[in-house]
Design a protein around this motif. Structure first.
Motif, PDB file in Angstrom:
ATOM      1  N   UNK A  12      -3.551  -4.628   1.920  1.00  0.00           N
ATOM      2  CA  UNK A  12      -2.809  -4.694   0.626  1.00  0.00           C
ATOM      3  C   UNK A  12      -3.808  -4.530  -0.331  1.00  0.00           C
ATOM      4  N   UNK A  13      -3.483  -4.047  -1.584  1.00  0.00           N
ATOM      5  CA  UNK A  13      -4.264  -4.110  -2.720  1.00  0.00           C
ATOM      6  C   UNK A  13      -5.452  -2.828  -2.259  1.00  0.00           C
ATOM      7  N   UNK A  14      -4.719  -1.930  -1.646  1.00  0.00           N
ATOM      8  CA  UNK A  14      -6.014  -0.802  -0.995  1.00  0.00           C
ATOM      9  C   UNK A  14      -6.213   0.322  -1.881  1.00  0.00           C
ATOM     10  N   UNK A  15      -5.495   0.326  -3.073  1.00  0.00           N
ATOM     11  CA  UNK A  15      -5.928   1.593  -3.959  1.00  0.00           C
ATOM     12  C   UNK A  15      -7.144   1.735  -4.524  1.00  0.00           C
ATOM     13  N   UNK A  16      -7.801   0.697  -4.744  1.00  0.00           N
ATOM     14  CA  UNK A  16      -9.070   0.748  -5.267  1.00  0.00           C
ATOM     15  C   UNK A  16      -9.864   0.015  -4.518  1.00  0.00           C
ATOM     16  N   UNK A  17     -11.330  -0.266  -4.891  1.00  0.00           N
ATOM     17  CA  UNK A  17     -12.290  -1.105  -4.605  1.00  0.00           C
ATOM     18  C   UNK A  17     -12.386  -1.478  -3.265  1.00  0.00           C
ATOM     19  N   UNK A  18     -12.514  -2.815  -2.978  1.00  0.00           N
ATOM     20  CA  UNK A  18     -12.692  -3.425  -1.524  1.00  0.00           C
ATOM     21  C   UNK A  18     -11.500  -2.922  -0.564  1.00  0.00           C
ATOM     22  N   UNK A  19     -10.300  -3.172  -1.028  1.00  0.00           N
ATOM     23  CA  UNK A  19      -9.112  -2.624  -0.323  1.00  0.00           C
ATOM     24  C   UNK A  19      -9.204  -1.231   0.279  1.00  0.00           C
ATOM     25  N   UNK A  91       5.158  -0.125  15.058  1.00  0.00           N
ATOM     26  CA  UNK A  91       4.691  -1.717  15.389  1.00  0.00           C
ATOM     27  C   UNK A  91       3.566  -1.930  14.236  1.00  0.00           C
ATOM     28  N   UNK A  92       3.023  -3.014  14.338  1.00  0.00           N
ATOM     29  CA  UNK A  92       2.003  -3.749  13.500  1.00  0.00           C
ATOM     30  C   UNK A  92       0.912  -4.329  14.514  1.00  0.00           C
ATOM     31  N   UNK A  93      -0.336  -4.239  14.326  1.00  0.00           N
ATOM     32  CA  UNK A  93      -1.344  -4.826  14.888  1.00  0.00           C
ATOM     33  C   UNK A  93      -2.187  -5.579  13.969  1.00  0.00           C
ATOM     34  N   UNK A  94      -2.453  -4.928  12.670  1.00  0.00           N
ATOM     35  CA  UNK A  94      -3.448  -5.632  12.025  1.00  0.00           C
ATOM     36  C   UNK A  94      -2.956  -5.634  10.571  1.00  0.00           C
ATOM     37  N   UNK A  95      -3.182  -6.901   9.639  1.00  0.00           N
ATOM     38  CA  UNK A  95      -2.680  -7.236   8.365  1.00  0.00           C
ATOM     39  C   UNK A  95      -4.063  -7.615   7.844  1.00  0.00           C
ATOM     40  N   UNK A  96      -4.457  -6.773   6.856  1.00  0.00           N
ATOM     41  CA  UNK A  96      -5.479  -7.303   6.014  1.00  0.00           C
ATOM     42  C   UNK A  96      -4.969  -7.378   4.547  1.00  0.00           C
ATOM     43  N   UNK A  97      -5.060  -8.827   4.215  1.00  0.00           N
ATOM     44  CA  UNK A  97      -4.437  -9.230   2.935  1.00  0.00           C
ATOM     45  C   UNK A  97      -5.910  -9.248   1.775  1.00  0.00           C
ATOM     46  N   UNK A  98      -5.692  -8.427   0.868  1.00  0.00           N
ATOM     47  CA  UNK A  98      -6.583  -8.150  -0.106  1.00  0.00           C
ATOM     48  C   UNK A  98      -6.311  -8.249  -1.664  1.00  0.00           C
ATOM     49  N   UNK A  99      -4.806  -8.024  -1.799  1.00  0.00           N
ATOM     50  CA  UNK A  99      -4.429  -7.850  -3.118  1.00  0.00           C
ATOM     51  C   UNK A  99      -4.845  -8.816  -3.963  1.00  0.00           C
TER      52      UNK A  99
END
Length: 291
Positions: A12-19, A91-99
């Motif tokens: 999430x929040x993967x459009x810029x920066x750390x994400x 499926x889904x294996x990984x969730x990175x919450x960053x936003x």
């Protein structure tokens, strides 16, 4: 074979920066990535999402990715984002919450709408995707298809040690650290690990607030996230890890310190002397950033 071959991730929040750096590194390590970005300014105002550009970068690397424009703090949109990963990649294996975004103010200058907005995007924006992903992983486990799932949340030194001028942001990031501990305990039975990072980096959020000339780059944080997202990291959960360039630090968090037991209800007059003794015996707290 690379570290994350065949694994499916949401960032999430993967459009810029750390994400963005996380999404690219997960893709380099073989993951298929849902690149989420709602597209907001630093003040939380809606603007064009850069998620499509990151998808193109991943595809140029030979990876697979799809853009997602969900508001992660919207419960139904977060559910649809999780479902998009399942429908698109299986499926889904990984969730990175960053936003997240900031609206920094001294406590006595903070407006109610600023408090609500920051708490919503950081704290609820972690809760909603994690709740829906967790429900999916629980169901998979009950159906005999337990996945080696990984969650990486994003806390901050502001949430762990506190930061002058960031009361709201610090409260949200402290809440994320607490959420990480509880989610790790609750979801472990379904094959899920839950950890958090406290990243340090030169981004839109830090420029203007601090002297960023000597700060680490966003990409410095992503190898730690990639490893925590791997099957290999299955024995690490409920941890908060601060990353500052080439330094990683395992945060210790709240622990029980010195104690006294009166064996009965305390008399008010006894509390002061007893508490002062405990403070003298305990470790000094780390200073708040900016103090």
């Amino acid at each position: 074979m690379t570290l994350l071959d065949g694994r499916i991730a949401i960032v999430t929040g993967a459009g810029r920066g750390i994400g963005r750096a996380h999404a690219l590194e997960l893709a380099r390590q073989g993951a298929k990535v849902v690149v989420n970005d709602f597209g907001v300014s630093l003040a939380g105002e809606k603007e064009e999402s850069p998620a499509d550009a990151v998808v193109k970068e991943i595809e140029a690397l030979g990876g697979e990715a799809v853009a997602n424009g969900a508001d992660v703090a919207d419960f139904e949109q977060a559910a649809a984002m999780v479902q998009q990963a399942i429908d698109t990649f299986g499926g889904l294996d990984i969730l990175v919450n960053n936003a997240g975004f900031v609206r920094d103010r001294m406590l006595v200058n903070t407006a109610e709408d600023e408090w609500d907005a920051v708490i919503r995007v950081h704290l609820k924006g972690h809760f909603a995707p994690l709740r829906h992903a967790g429900a999916y992983w629980r169901n998979e486990s009950k159906e005999g298809r337990q996945r080696e799932a990984r969650v990486i949340n994003t806390s901050s030194g502001a949430g762990l040690q506190g930061s002058i001028g960031q009361t709201t942001y610090s409260a949200a990031k402290a809440g994320i650290a607490g959420m990480t501990l509880v989610a790790a305990a609750e979801l472990g039975r379904y094959g899920v690990t839950v950890n958090a990072i406290a990243p340090v980096a030169k981004t839109r959020m830090t420029e203007g607030a601090f002297d960023t000339s000597g700060m680490a780059e966003p990409e410095d944080n992503s190898p730690v996230v990639a490893w925590l997202a791997s099957v290999e990291a299955g024995d690490v959960t409920g941890r908060v890890i601060e990353i500052d360039g080439g330094q990683i630090c395992l945060e210790q968090g709240w622990t029980h310190g010195p104690k006294r037991d009166a064996g009965r209800r305390w008399e008010t007059a006894e509390v002061g002397p007893a508490l002062r003794e405990l403070i003298a015996e305990g470790a000094d707290p780390e200073p708040v950033y900016g103090a």
